[in-house]
Design a protein around this motif. Sequence first.
Motif, PDB file in Angstrom:
ATOM      1  N   LEU A  26       0.830  -1.194   0.000  1.00 35.09           N
ATOM      2  CA  LEU A  26       0.000   0.000   0.000  1.00 35.09           C
ATOM      3  C   LEU A  26       0.870   1.251   0.000  1.00 35.09           C
ATOM      4  CD1 LEU A  26      -2.616  -1.206   2.604  1.00 35.09           C
ATOM      5  CD2 LEU A  26      -3.107  -0.689   0.214  1.00 35.09           C
ATOM      6  N   ASP A  27       0.493   2.214  -0.796  1.00 31.63           N
ATOM      7  CA  ASP A  27       1.222   3.471  -0.900  1.00 31.63           C
ATOM      8  C   ASP A  27       0.366   4.549  -0.234  1.00 31.63           C
ATOM      9  OD1 ASP A  27       2.326   5.926  -1.692  1.00 31.63           O
ATOM     10  OD2 ASP A  27       3.124   5.061  -3.542  1.00 31.63           O
ATOM     11  N   SER A  28       0.774   4.999   0.925  1.00 31.51           N
ATOM     12  CA  SER A  28      -0.009   5.988   1.667  1.00 31.51           C
ATOM     13  C   SER A  28      -0.142   7.297   0.895  1.00 31.51           C
ATOM     14  CB  SER A  28       0.605   6.240   3.043  1.00 31.51           C
ATOM     15  OG  SER A  28       1.942   6.697   2.919  1.00 31.51           O
ATOM     16  N   LEU A  29       0.871   7.638   0.077  1.00 28.00           N
ATOM     17  CA  LEU A  29       0.799   8.852  -0.724  1.00 28.00           C
ATOM     18  C   LEU A  29      -0.342   8.766  -1.730  1.00 28.00           C
ATOM     19  CD1 LEU A  29       1.900  11.593  -1.581  1.00 28.00           C
ATOM     20  CD2 LEU A  29       3.543  10.395  -3.061  1.00 28.00           C
ATOM     21  N   GLN A  30      -0.482   7.618  -2.380  1.00 28.79           N
ATOM     22  CA  GLN A  30      -1.569   7.448  -3.340  1.00 28.79           C
ATOM     23  C   GLN A  30      -2.925   7.534  -2.653  1.00 28.79           C
ATOM     24  OE1 GLN A  30      -0.526   3.710  -5.082  1.00 28.79           O
ATOM     25  NE2 GLN A  30       0.939   4.598  -6.527  1.00 28.79           N
TER      26      GLN A  30
END
Length: 204
Positions: A138-142
């Motif tokens: 998971l990419d928190s920025l996305q």
Amino acid sequence: MSDSAGQPASVALFGTSADPPTLGHRSLLAGLSQRYPLVRTWASDNPFKSHGAPLAVRAALLEAVVEGLGSPNLRLDQSLSSPRALDTLERAARQWPQAELVFVVGSDLLPQIQRWYAADEILRRCRLAVVPRLGWPLDSLQIDQLNRRGGQVEVLPLQIPATASSAIRRHPDPQLVPPELWQVLLEQNLYGLRSCQASRPPLR
């Protein structure tokens, strides 16, 4: 839980190419049926992929998985199938006008969502539920970017087996296929699995 008019409070929507359905699909559908009052799934065509079987066949395979789970709140609904998520959400909103729509995607799709057709409208119409997949962190920025565009993104705490339809197509493995699919797979000689018949897992 439903409201006084019989509408569910929320409906989880999960579309997949189901090419073929795997134990991961089975596990995800089971998890969704335990979290949401109503779950609908369907087989879809992905315009960016070539498929190993026609849509009608993949829908039949996915329906076999649904029936094998036997969850009363889980059903296959091919009328929701569309290459565009917005079309699916519009159709679902007509069926359940009072319900919160929860659009379920794997973490592998998270980088693509901002490039989807009418992405802002999609984010406005639903809650986006992301299921972690091994190999796709998971990419928190996305997630933050989607929320800033008006989305409501949640990460579902589901543990899904590390299975992928593409891996089965490349290297047929009976251990990754739900047992309820074997009859159709063998009758139609799909995905090269007939050659693996001797090592198929027992039906449960």
